[in-house]
Design a protein around this motif. Sequence first.
Motif, mmCIF file in Angstrom:
data_model
loop_
_atom_site.group_PDB
_atom_site.id
_atom_site.type_symbol
_atom_site.label_atom_id
_atom_site.label_comp_id
_atom_site.label_asym_id
_atom_site.label_seq_id
_atom_site.Cartn_x
_atom_site.Cartn_y
_atom_site.Cartn_z
ATOM 1 N N VAL A 74 0.214 1.495 6.574
ATOM 2 C CA VAL A 74 -0.368 1.120 8.263
ATOM 3 C C VAL A 74 -2.005 1.987 7.651
ATOM 4 C CG1 VAL A 74 0.135 3.335 10.015
ATOM 5 C CG2 VAL A 74 0.982 1.808 9.169
ATOM 6 N N LEU A 75 -1.997 2.856 6.611
ATOM 7 C CA LEU A 75 -3.467 3.227 6.063
ATOM 8 C C LEU A 75 -4.272 1.840 6.020
ATOM 9 C CD1 LEU A 75 -5.251 5.028 6.063
ATOM 10 C CD2 LEU A 75 -3.815 5.544 3.152
ATOM 11 N N GLY A 76 -3.436 0.920 5.666
ATOM 12 C CA GLY A 76 -3.967 -0.135 5.257
ATOM 13 C C GLY A 76 -5.494 0.181 3.917
ATOM 14 N N ARG A 77 -6.151 -0.892 4.067
ATOM 15 C CA ARG A 77 -7.686 -1.082 2.874
ATOM 16 C C ARG A 77 -8.328 -1.019 3.608
ATOM 17 N NH1 ARG A 77 -10.963 -4.599 1.175
ATOM 18 N NH2 ARG A 77 -11.696 -4.518 -1.415
ATOM 19 N N GLU A 78 -8.689 -0.769 4.649
ATOM 20 C CA GLU A 78 -10.083 -0.254 5.046
ATOM 21 C C GLU A 78 -10.398 1.094 5.419
ATOM 22 O OE1 GLU A 78 -12.441 -2.422 5.747
ATOM 23 O OE2 GLU A 78 -11.063 -4.177 4.261
ATOM 24 N N ARG A 79 -8.889 1.139 5.956
ATOM 25 C CA ARG A 79 -8.980 3.338 6.345
ATOM 26 C C ARG A 79 -9.377 4.035 4.798
ATOM 27 N NH1 ARG A 79 -4.596 1.736 10.195
ATOM 28 N NH2 ARG A 79 -5.608 1.671 12.397
ATOM 29 N N THR A 80 -8.205 3.015 3.947
ATOM 30 C CA THR A 80 -8.384 3.634 2.737
ATOM 31 C C THR A 80 -9.735 4.144 2.169
ATOM 32 O OG1 THR A 80 -6.419 3.348 2.191
ATOM 33 C CG2 THR A 80 -7.617 3.607 0.125
ATOM 34 N N LEU A 81 -10.670 2.450 2.215
ATOM 35 C CA LEU A 81 -11.883 2.803 1.759
ATOM 36 C C LEU A 81 -12.986 3.387 2.626
ATOM 37 C CD1 LEU A 81 -12.354 -1.268 1.340
ATOM 38 C CD2 LEU A 81 -12.068 0.586 -0.849
ATOM 39 N N ALA A 82 -12.864 2.906 4.029
ATOM 40 C CA ALA A 82 -13.513 4.385 5.111
ATOM 41 C C ALA A 82 -13.835 5.994 4.700
ATOM 42 C CB ALA A 82 -13.764 3.802 6.358
ATOM 43 N N LEU A 83 -11.946 6.322 4.250
ATOM 44 C CA LEU A 83 -11.650 7.375 3.672
ATOM 45 C C LEU A 83 -12.563 8.036 1.814
ATOM 46 C CD1 LEU A 83 -10.178 9.935 4.138
ATOM 47 C CD2 LEU A 83 -8.176 9.657 3.191
ATOM 48 N N ALA A 84 -12.435 7.315 1.653
ATOM 49 C CA ALA A 84 -12.844 7.557 0.096
ATOM 50 C C ALA A 84 -14.347 7.647 0.479
ATOM 51 C CB ALA A 84 -12.724 6.143 -0.384
ATOM 52 N N ALA A 85 -15.089 6.440 0.860
ATOM 53 C CA ALA A 85 -16.613 6.777 1.417
ATOM 54 C C ALA A 85 -16.396 8.597 2.069
ATOM 55 C CB ALA A 85 -17.084 5.875 2.174
ATOM 56 N N ARG A 86 -16.518 9.246 2.665
ATOM 57 C CA ARG A 86 -15.998 10.283 2.927
ATOM 58 C C ARG A 86 -15.981 11.623 2.513
ATOM 59 N NH1 ARG A 86 -13.757 8.315 7.859
ATOM 60 N NH2 ARG A 86 -14.697 7.005 9.346
ATOM 61 N N LEU A 87 -15.292 11.196 1.087
ATOM 62 C CA LEU A 87 -14.858 12.410 0.086
ATOM 63 C C LEU A 87 -15.768 12.471 -0.862
ATOM 64 C CD1 LEU A 87 -10.916 11.439 -0.533
ATOM 65 C CD2 LEU A 87 -11.333 13.344 0.953
ATOM 66 N N TRP A 101 -6.950 -2.721 -11.408
ATOM 67 C CA TRP A 101 -5.728 -2.046 -11.714
ATOM 68 C C TRP A 101 -4.341 -2.879 -11.063
ATOM 69 C CZ3 TRP A 101 -1.453 0.981 -12.369
ATOM 70 C CH2 TRP A 101 -1.457 1.736 -14.199
ATOM 71 N N PHE A 102 -4.435 -1.613 -10.067
ATOM 72 C CA PHE A 102 -3.000 -2.021 -8.855
ATOM 73 C C PHE A 102 -2.592 -3.732 -9.084
ATOM 74 C CE2 PHE A 102 0.249 -1.788 -5.643
ATOM 75 C CZ PHE A 102 0.696 -0.980 -6.580
ATOM 76 N N LEU A 103 -3.452 -4.622 -9.074
ATOM 77 C CA LEU A 103 -3.136 -5.717 -8.467
ATOM 78 C C LEU A 103 -2.567 -6.394 -9.786
ATOM 79 C CD1 LEU A 103 -5.870 -6.887 -6.504
ATOM 80 C CD2 LEU A 103 -3.236 -6.594 -5.509
ATOM 81 N N LYS A 104 -3.149 -5.785 -11.030
ATOM 82 C CA LYS A 104 -2.669 -5.995 -12.377
ATOM 83 C C LYS A 104 -1.555 -5.625 -12.920
ATOM 84 C CE LYS A 104 -4.810 -7.082 -16.916
ATOM 85 N NZ LYS A 104 -5.444 -6.685 -17.411
ATOM 86 N N HIS A 105 -1.366 -4.382 -12.418
ATOM 87 C CA HIS A 105 0.394 -3.942 -13.526
ATOM 88 C C HIS A 105 0.735 -2.987 -12.287
ATOM 89 C CE1 HIS A 105 -1.824 -4.012 -16.965
ATOM 90 N NE2 HIS A 105 -3.259 -3.368 -16.424
ATOM 91 N N ALA A 127 1.434 1.120 -3.699
ATOM 92 C CA ALA A 127 1.865 -0.174 -2.923
ATOM 93 C C ALA A 127 1.731 -0.750 -1.773
ATOM 94 C CB ALA A 127 3.129 0.022 -3.889
ATOM 95 N N GLY A 128 1.926 0.300 -0.760
ATOM 96 C CA GLY A 128 1.803 -0.022 0.326
ATOM 97 C C GLY A 128 0.524 -0.963 1.410
ATOM 98 N N VAL A 129 -0.515 0.006 0.445
ATOM 99 C CA VAL A 129 -2.019 0.319 1.116
ATOM 100 C C VAL A 129 -2.256 -1.697 0.427
ATOM 101 C CG1 VAL A 129 -4.341 0.058 0.298
ATOM 102 C CG2 VAL A 129 -2.892 2.154 0.524
ATOM 103 N N GLU A 130 -2.063 -1.597 -0.432
ATOM 104 C CA GLU A 130 -1.845 -3.084 -1.227
ATOM 105 C C GLU A 130 -1.265 -4.451 -1.011
ATOM 106 O OE1 GLU A 130 -4.813 -3.784 -2.473
ATOM 107 O OE2 GLU A 130 -6.064 -1.865 -2.907
#
Length: 206
Positions: A74-87, A101-105, A127-130
Amino acid sequence: MTEWLIDLMEMLGAPGAGIAIALENLFPPLPSEVILPLAGFTASQGTMSLVAVLLWTTAGSVIGALALYWVGAVLGRERTLALAARLPLLKVSDIARTEAWFLKHGRKTVFFGRMIPIFRSLISVPAGVERMPLGVFTLLTTAGSLLWNTVFVLAGWALGENWSLVESYVGMGTNAVIAVVLLAVLVFVGVRLGERRKGRHAAQTG
């Protein structure tokens, strides 16, 4: 906590142990290192079936992990990136590297992560985000959880009234994991603060 777990298992039997493990996934302060050996000891007293304990605790692990998987989805990739940009101190590039890294391992991480204290709860979110295929995630989570749960339930079964010894030994491993995580965070913060100071110095001298 022990009295609450005992009451839950006395009231519901093996499903009570499964509910406790599902909650442990959502609230890591509830340690499976206590729940599982106690369930094994309880089964050794003939109160409930050992096979039922293993099935229900594994089901609880999977249900808890799926709940966190959907939080990540539900959080999703875009929201995760947006959240990271604010931290503070966190860069979007950090998330990109973690994603790569997660996509590979990811498959190995989900399976073996089920056997690492604290980490086994958190790994479901990325795992859910990806959007790891749900069937693959469920299969790996079930396999890793069954292995982890079996070891600790059987330890409680074998130790009998001394089941709490499991918590004592595993607690040292949990503390080691926490120490490593804290050290990694401190190193990360130190590196980022150093980069900021260098950036300010370069701007001033330039």
